[in-house]
Design an enzyme around this catalytic site. Structure first.
Site: not given
Length: 1263
Positions: A445, A696, A904
Site C-alpha cells: 500500500d 508533486r 496499514d
C-alpha cells in the site's frame, strides 16, 4: 412519524449555532451537495434491496424478519465451540501426525514392541503443544478484537438522552453521536452535523488509502435534528440495498414525515454522500448524528475483508512430501522384514523345528511357526511400529518450539524498535518465520505504509527562476561517486541557474570540496527541519524574510503568493500549540492545500479569515509593509479527476476581478494565452527536475476578467449549476472552459508527500536482494507516480506503460469495446518488452482503477499478468480493497512466487490475508491491518531487517534443522532394521525401550533446538552488506530435493557404517579380559553410544556460529547419556532388566568399548567431512566465501577484495536508490561528454584558433 421542525424553529436553532461557520453549498459545486439520482420505488423489497431500517427503534431489529447482526466483529480463527475440531483438523493435516495416530491405535494391541504409553504420550504431547500455541496466538487476536469492540460511542437511549455504550452492542436503527477525531462504529446514515448545512468532513484513508478529506452532507429534511433532545420523537424508515462490499455505492430511500400535522410521509432518495462508513474518521467537524444502517459483518469494510485463512509455510508443505518418502522407506523395510520373516520361518530345518519356539508358541500372538503368512503379516504391522523412528514425530513439536523462540527473538530485536511510536516488530504468528526468507514479490500500500501522511513545501519556480534548489539524495550520491560539483553542473546543463552562485563551467574537483558542498546542503536541511515548521521544508534566502520584495518583477511575485493564499477550500484555525504566536493552522480538503497555506503564510501572505462571501489575507505589499485585504469570493470551480485543476474568481478592494487557477502543468499550459507564456520554457525544465526528485508539482496561473465578461459568464454558470440530470457535469465543465482561458503563467510549486524514514533505502536493499515490489494504492495516478519516483520504484529513463481506458472506449460505455481497448494496449506494450528485452531497458507499468477492473477479468487477466511480471515496477492506482486481494491471489497463482503484502488500513486487510505473508503497519490509522496480519511493524523500513536478516536466518535454520532431524532419525531407525536382518528376522529389539524414548526426547532434542534458534551463517551486518545472500532462500537452495536426498543418503551411509563396524569389531573377538563375548545388551548399548556421539558431532559440524549454549547442549547431551545409563543400570533388575549395572560392570571397564566408540564415530563422520572440504574448496557458495574472508582472517572489511565481493553480491536491478544513482551517473557522463565535445568543437572552429594555425603555418613556410 416524528414532527418535522418548522422553518421558524429551524431558523431559531441556527441562530444559536457558532458564528462564522460557512454555508458551503453557496460556495462550492461539491458532488455531495447534488441531488441523488431518483430510485425506482419498485426496486425495494426485491432481491438485493430487501433491507428495512427502523430509525430510533432498534427494538424492532431484535426479532425476525428484521433481525440483523449485532456490531461485534471478530478476526479470530476459532471460538469456544470450533477450537477443538478445527485445531485437531489443522494438526492432522500433517501426514506424520496421521501416521502416529495409527501407530498409537496399534500400540494398545499385542503387536506393539513397546508399551502403549511410550507411543501415545509423544503424540498427545506434540499435538497438545501445537494446539496450545494456536490457542495462545488466537487469544491475542481475541484481545485485540475486544479492544476494538469495547470502544465507546454515544447512543440514544430515549427521551433525548445519549449514553456511552460499547461498539459491540450497537444494533441497526440506533441513533449515535460521533465527535471529532472519532471513528464511526458502523455504517451510519448522516442525519445532521455541527455545521448549519449538515456538512461534515470524513477521512477514509482506512478504507481507500486517500488522504484527502471527503465531504458528506445530510438531507434537508433531517437538518433540524442537531440537538440531543430533538431525537426524543424522531422516527423514520430506511429501505435500502442489502449488505455488499461496494464502498462507493449506496442505493436507498428515507421515508420521513410529520405525523402531528397529518402530512403524507415523503420518500427521499439517498446516495453515498449520506453514508458514513465504519472505520472512517470524523475530521474538522465537532460532531455528527447518524442512524445505524449496517452493523458488524454487514458493514462494507468487513465485507471487503476475508476470514483469517490458515496459512502453512512452503517448507512445512514440502516437509509433508519428505514424510511421504520416509513413509515409503518405512513400508519398504517393513515389507522386507515381513517377507524375510515369513520366508525364513517357512524354510525346512529352521523355526518350525526349533524346540524352544514350540514351548513359547502361546506367549506371542504375532508369531506362529505353523502359519508363516499370517505371522509375516503381523510382523509387517509390528515393523511399522518398530521402525516408526524413521518418521520423526518430535520434529513437529521441535519446530513449534523453535518457531516460537524465533518469534521471541524477532519481537525483542532492539533494531526493530521504533522509539518515536514506542512500538516494535511483532510476530503475531510463528508459523511463517521461514517464509520471510523466501519472499520474491512484495505488494505494498502507499498511504501510511510508504508515506507518513505529511506534505512538505519544498521548491517553487516563479518568473522562470527556481527557488529552494536543494539537490536530492540521488544527485548527491552521483556527485560523490563522479567527484564533480553537481549543482553547478546540473543547472548549467539546463541552461538556467537557480542558485545565487555565478557558476559557468562544469569542472572536476576534489572530493573534499564535494563533501563540503554536500555536507552544507545536509546541514541546511537539518537546520530547516529543526525549525519545526510542519509542512514547510524550504530554504532560500531570496524569498524568505521579505527579501522577494527587492526583485525585478514584484507584481508577478505577489500574484503567485495570492494564488497560493486564495485558491483553496481551507479554513484558518487557532494554533493552540504556540501560545502567543501570530501563526495560524489550517484545515482543508486535501493536505496539499494545507501545505500551500502554510507556505503562503511563511512568505508573508497569511490567509486569516473566511466569511460567507469574503476571504481576508494579510499581505506584504511592494514596500514590505503588512496590510490586510479583503477579497470577495465570487465563484469556486472545484478540482476533479477529469478537470485536474481548481479555480477561484475573486474581486479585490479596487473592484478588479481575477481568476486564480492551479492544476496539472499540462492542463494549465494548454490554457495559457499568447502573452502568458513568458516563463513556460524555464518552468517546464524546473518541473522536470522537481518530478525527477519525486515531488508533486502544480502550476499557478491567473487572468484578469472584465466586468461585462464575468456577468455574462456568471449567468451561464448559474444555469448550468441549477441543472438536474446526467448532463449537469458536462455543462459545468463546458462553462468552466469558457472562463479558464488566456491565462498568465506565474510559475509552479513542488511539494513532498513525505516518505517514512528509510523507505527509499529499504526498497533499494530489497531490490538488491532480488525482490520485486508492486505498489497498490487507492490514490489517483499522478500521486502514485510521484511516490513511485520518490521511493525509487520509478526512474525517468524507464519506459512507462500507462494502462487506462481511452476516452472513446469510455464514452461508448460498452464492455466489449473497453475490453478490446485494454487488450490492445496490453498486447502492444508486451510486444515492446519482447522486442527491447535484449537491451536490458527497464519497464514500468502504471494502471488506473477502471482499466484494472477490466484487466482482471477472466479473459484478459493472463495477458495482463504476463505484461506485469515482465516489468521492473508495477503501480496500480484507484484500487479497491477487493481488487487488492484479487491481484495478490492472481500474482501468487500466476507466478508461483512467494508473495508478501504490507499495508496499514482496513482497505488492506484482504490483500494481507490473501498473501503468503501479511504484514500490518501499526501506525496511527486503527488496528484492522495489524489484527489481520501475520507480522506487524511500526514502519516500512523495518521490513529490510525483518526479511534480509531474520528471514534469511529463519529459513536457513529451519531447513538445516529438518534435514538434520531426518538424518539422525534415519541413522537411529535403520540400525534397528540392520539388527533385524542380522538376527534372521527374529523380531527382537536391539535397544531397550527407555533408550528409544530418550533418543528424541532428551539426548538429541536440545542441540537441534539450539541449531534452529541460534544458528547464523553470517552476522546481521554482513547480511545487510551482502543482500544477494537472501536469494539462497528464494531459490530454495537449502531445502531442495537434492539436499534432502543427500542428507537421507548421508544418514543411510552413516547407519550402515556404524552397524557393520560395531558388529564386525565386537563379534570377532572376546569383549573382556575374561573371554566374555558380547550379547544383545552389550551390542545395543555400544551401538546406541556410537549413534549418540555421531549425531551430536554431526550437528557440531553443521553449526557455523557457536555460542556457549550450543556447547552445553551438544556435549551436555552426550554426558546425559552416560548419566542416564549409570542411574538406569543402578535400578533393581525388575526395572532395569538386562541393563542392570551394564555401564559399571560390563562395558565401562572394557577398553574396547571406548576404542570402538572413538573409531566408529570418526569413520562415520569422515564422508561428510570430505564432502564439506571439497564443497568449500572447489564449489563454494556465497556464504562460504564470506565466512572464509571474515573468519579466516584473509581480509578485513576495508580491503578491495571485500568491497568487490560486496558489489558483486548485489543483484542487478532497475529499481531502488542505487539503480537511480547508476542511471543518473550514466546521464551525467553523457551530458559531460557532449559538453566537452561542444567546447572542443567551438575552440576548433573559432576564428582565433584558425588565425593562430595560419600564422604558425606561415612561420613554418618562411623558415
Amino acid at each position: 412519524m416524528a414532527t418535522q421542525p418548522s422553518a421558524t424553529n429551524v431558523q431559531t436553532t441556527r441562530k444559536k449555532k457558532k458564528k462564522g461557520k460557512v454555508k458551503w453549498s453557496n460556495l462550492y459545486t461539491f458532488s455531495c451537495l447534488r441531488s441523488p439520482p431518483p430510485v425506482t420505488q419498485s426496486d425495494f423489497g426485491q432481491p438485493g434491496f430487501s433491507r428495512v431500517v427502523f430509525c430510533n427503534d432498534s427494538g424492532m431489529h431484535r426479532t425476525k424478519p428484521y433481525k440483523y447482526p449485532i456490531n461485534d466483529v471478530s478476526t479470530t480463527k476459532y471460538n469456544v465451540v470450533t477450537f477443538l475440531p478445527k485445531s485437531l483438523f489443522e494438526q492432522f493435516r500433517r501426514v506424520a501426525n496421521l501416521y502416529f495416530l495409527l501407530v498409537a491405535v496399534l500400540s494398545v494391541t499385542s503387536l506393539a514392541p513397546f508399551s502403549p504409553l511410550s507411543l501415545i504420550a509423544p503424540l498427545v504431547f506434540v499435538v497438545g503443544i501445537s494446539m496450545l500455541k494456536e490457542g495462545v496466538e488466537d487469544w491475542h487476536r481475541f484481545l485485540q478484537d475486544l479492544e476494538v469492540n469495547s470502544r465507546k460511542v454515544k447512543v440514544h437511549i430515549g427521551n433525548g438522552s445519549f449514553l456511552d455504550r460499547p461498539w459491540k452492542v450497537l444494533r441497526v436503527g440506533d441513533v449515535v453521536k460521533v465527535s471529532k477525531n472519532e471513528y464511526f462504529p458502523s455504517d451510519l446514515l448522516l442525519l445532521s452535523s455541527s455545521y448549519e448545512d449538515g456538512v461534515c468532513y470524513v477521512e477514509t484513508m482506512n478504507l481507500d488509502g486517500e488522504t484527502n478529506l471527503k465531504i458528506k452532507r445530510c438531507l434537508e429534511c433531517t437538518l433540524g435534528f442537531d440537538e440531543e433532545l430533538k431525537f426524543d420523537k424522531f422516527k423514520a424508515t430506511i429501505r435500502c440495498e442489502d449488505p455488499n462490499s461496494s464502498l462507493y455505492t449506496f442505493v436507498a430511500n428515507l421515508e420521513f414525515g410529520d405525523e402531528d400535522e397529518d402530512t403524507l410521509i415523503s420518500s427521499y432518495p439517498l446516495s453515498p454522500s449520506q453514508l458514513l462508513l465504519r472505520d472512517s474518521k470524523l475530521q474538522n467537524t465537532d460532531y455528527v448524528y447518524g442512524v445505524v444502517v449496517f452493523t458488524g459483518r454487514d458493514t462494507k469494510v468487513v465485507r471487503n475483508s476475508m476470514k483469517s485463512p490458515s496459512k502453512r509455510s512452503r517448507v512445512e508443505k514440502k516437509m509433508d512430501h519428505v514424510i511421504y518418502v520416509l513413509f515409503f522407506m518405512l513400508l519398504l523395510i517393513s515389507l522386507i522384514t515381513s517377507i524375510g520373516s515369513a520366508r525364513y520361518t517357512d524354510r525346512k530345518h529352521t523355526a518350525k523345528e526349533w524346540w524352544y519356539l514350540q514351548l513359547l508358541q502361546d506367549t506371542d500372538a504375532s508369531f506362529d511357526p505353523n502359519k508363516p503368512l499370517i505371522s509375516g503379516f503381523l510382523q509387517f504391522l509390528r515393523a511399522l511400529i518398530l521402525y516408526g523412528y524413521l518418521i520423526p514425530i518430535s520434529l513437529y513439536v521441535s519446530i513449534e518450539v523453535v518457531k516460537f523462540l524465533q518469534a521471541m527473538l524477532i519481537n525483542n530485536d532492539l533494531q526493530l524498535f521504533d522509539e518515536m511510536s514506542g512500538k516494535s516488530v511483532e510476530a503475531r504468528t510463528s508459523n511463517l518465520n521461514e517464509e520471510l526468507g523466501q519472499v520474491e514479490m512484495i505488494l505494498s500500500d502507499k498511504t501510511g505504509t510508504l508515506t507518513c501522511n505529511q506534505m512538505e513545501f519544498r521548491k517553487c519556480s516563479i518568473e522562470g527562476i527556481s527557488y529552494g534548489g536543494d539537490v536530492n539524495a540521488i544527485v548527491r550520491a552521483a556527485s560523490h561517486r563522479m567527484n564533480i560539483n553537481i549543482e553547478s553542473y546540473r543547472f548549467n546543463i539546463d541552461g538556467e541557474d537557480s542558485t545565487p552562485r555565478d557558476s559557468i563551467e562544469m569542472h572536476e574537483i576534489c572530493s573534499d570540496h564535494d563533501n563540503e558542498v554536500n555536507n552544507s546542503v545536509l546541514d541546511d536541511a537539518k537546520t530547516m527541519r529543526n525549525l519545526g515548521i510542519k509542512g514547510f521544508n524550504f530554504r532560500d534566502d531570496r524569498l524568505m524574510n521579505k527579501m522577494w520584495v527587492h526583485g525585478s518583477n514584484v507584481w508577478d511575485m505577489m500574484m503567485f503568493f495570492r494564488v497560493m493564499a486564495l485558491c483553496h477550500t481551507g479554513i484558518p484555525v487557532e494554533n493552540g500549540e504556540e501560545t502567543g504566536s501570530h501563526k495560524l493552522k489550517y484545515e482543508a480538503e486535501s493536505p496539499e492545500e494545507v501545505t500551500f497555506l502554510i507556505a503562503a503564510q511563511e512568505f508573508g501572505f497569511q490567509f486569516c479569515k473566511r466569511t460567507q462571501s469574503s476571504m481576508f489575507v494579510k499581505e506584504i505589499d511592494s514596500s514590505a509593509e503588512e496590510v490586510e485585504r479583503e477579497y470577495k469570493l465570487l465563484n469556486l470551480l472545484e478540482f476533479s479527476s477529469s478537470r485536474k485543476r481548481m479555480s477561484v474568481i475573486v474581486r479585490d478592494e479596487v473592484g478588479q476581478i481575477f481568476l486564480f487557477c492551479k492544476g496539472a502543468d499540462n492542463i494549465i499550459f494548454d490554457r495559457l494565452g499568447d502573452s502568458g507564456r513568458t516563463y513556460q520554457h524555464a518552468t517546464t525544465m524546473h518541473l522536470a527536475n522537481y518530478a525527477e526528485d519525486g515531488l508533486r508539482t502544480m502550476a499557478f496561473a491567473y487572468r484578469k476578467i472584465k466586468d461585462l465578461e464575468y456577468e455574462e459568464w456568471s449567468s451561464t454558470f448559474a444555469k448550468a449549476k441549477a441543472t438536474i440530470g446526467s448532463e449537469r457535469e458536462e455543462l459545468l465543465e463546458n462553462v468552466s472552459e469558457i472562463i479558464e482561458k488566456d491565462l498568465m503563467l506565474l510559475g509552479a510549486v513542488a511539494v513532498d508527500d513525505k516518505l517514512q524514514d528509510g523507505v527509499a533505502e529499504c526498497i533499494d536493499k530489497l531490490a538488491q536482494a532480488g525482490l520485486k515490489i508492486w505498489l497498490l494504492t487507492g490514490d489517483k495516478k499522478e500521486t502514485a507516480v510521484n511516490i513511485g519516483f520518490a521511493c525509487s520504484l520509478l526512474r525517468h529513463d524507464m519506459k512507462q506503460f500507462h494502462l487506462s481506458l481511452s476516452r472513446d472506449a469510455e464514452s461508448k460505455n460498452q464492455l466489449k469495446a473497453m475490453k478490446d481497448d485494454i487488450l490492445n494496449q496490453i498486447e502492444a506494450s508486451y510486444q515492446v518488452t519482447v522486442n527491447e528485452k535484449t537491451k536490458d531497458d527497464p519497464f514500468a507499468l502504471v494502471v488506473d482503477g477502471k482499466a484494472l477492473e477490466i484487466a482482471l477479468g477472466d479473459d484478459i487477466r493472463d495477458h495482463f499478468l504476463q505484461l506485469a511480471v515482465n516489468c521492473s515496477s508495477v503501480i496500480c492506482c484507484r484500487v479497491s480493497p477487493k481488487q487488492k486481494a484479487l491481484i495478490t491471489r492472481l500474482v501468487k497463482k500466476y507466478t508461483g512466487k512467494m508473495t508478501l503484502a504490507i499495508g496499514d488500513g482496513a482497505n488492506d486487510v484482504g490483500m494481507i490475508q490473501a498473501a503468503d505473508i501479511g504484514i500490518g503497519i501499526s501506525g496511527m490509522e486503527g488496528m484492522q491491518a495489524v489484527m489481520a496480519s501475520d507480522f506487524s511493524m511500526p514502519q516500512f523500513r523495518f521490513l529490510e531487517r525483518l526479511l534480509i536478516v531474520h528471514g534469511h536466518w529463519c529459513y536457513k535454520r529451519i531447513s538445516k534443522m529438518i534435514l538434520y532431524f531426518v538424518y539422525k532419525n534415519i541413522v537411529f531407525g535403520l540400525t534397528l532394521f540392520y539388527y533385524e536382518l542380522y538376527s534372521k528376522f527374529s523380531g527382537d529389539v536391539l535397544y531397550d525401550g527407555w533408550y528409544m524414548l530418550m533418543f528424541n526426547l532428551f539426548l538429541t532434542s536440545l542441540p537441534v533446538i539450539s541449531l534452529g534458534v541460534l544458528e547464523q551463517d553470517v552476522s546481521s551486518d554482513i547480511c545487510l552488506q551482502f543482500p544477494a545472500l537472501y536469494q539462497q532462500g528464494q531459490k530454495g537452495i537449502f531445502f531442495s530435493w537434492k539436499r534432502i536426498l543427500g542428507w537421507m543418503g548421508n544418514g543411510i551411509l552413516t547407519s550402515v557404517t556404524i552397524f557393520i563396524l560395531n558388529v564386525n569389531i565386537l563379534s570377532s573377538s572376546a569383549f573382556r579380559q575374561g573371554g566374555e563375548v558380547i550379547d544383545i545388551s552389550h551390542l545395543g548399548v555400544i551401538t546406541y553410544t556410537v549413534v549418540i556421539w555421531t549425531v551430536n558431532c554431526q550437528i557440531a559440524l553443521i553449526i557455523t556460529h557457536f555460542t556457549w549454549i550450543q556447547h552445553i547442549f551438544i556435549w551436555g547431551s552426550i554426558l546425559c547419556w552416560y548419566i542416564f545409563l549409570l542411574f538406569y543400570g543402578a535400578l533393581p533388575p525388575v526395572y532395569s532388566g538386562r541393563e542392570f549395572k551394564l555401564l559399571i560392570e560390563a562395558v565401562g571397564p572394557a577398553p574396547v568399548y571406548w576404542i570402538v566408540t572413538l573409531l566408529v564415530v570418526v569413520v562415520a563422520l569422515l564422508p561428510y567431512f570430505i564432502y564439506m572440504v571439497i564443497t568449500r574448496s572447489f564449489y563454494p557458495m556465497d556464504d562460504h566465501v564470506i565466512q572464509e574472508m571474515k573468519y579466516g582472517r584473509k581480509v578485513v572489511v576495508d580491503d578491495d577484495m571485500w568491497l568487490r565481493e560486496k558489489q558483486s553480491s548485489r543483484k542487478v536491478t532497475h529499481i531502488g536508490f542505487s539503480a537511480r544513482v547508476d542511471a543518473k551517473i550514466l546521464y551525467l557522463k553523457d551530458q559531460l561528454h557532449k559538453k566537452r565535445m561542444f567546447i572542443i568543437k567551438s575552440i576548433t572552429n573559432s576564428p582565433i584558433r584558425r588565425s593562430i594555425t595560419i600564422n604558425s603555418l606561415e612561420n613554418r613556410d618562411s623558415s
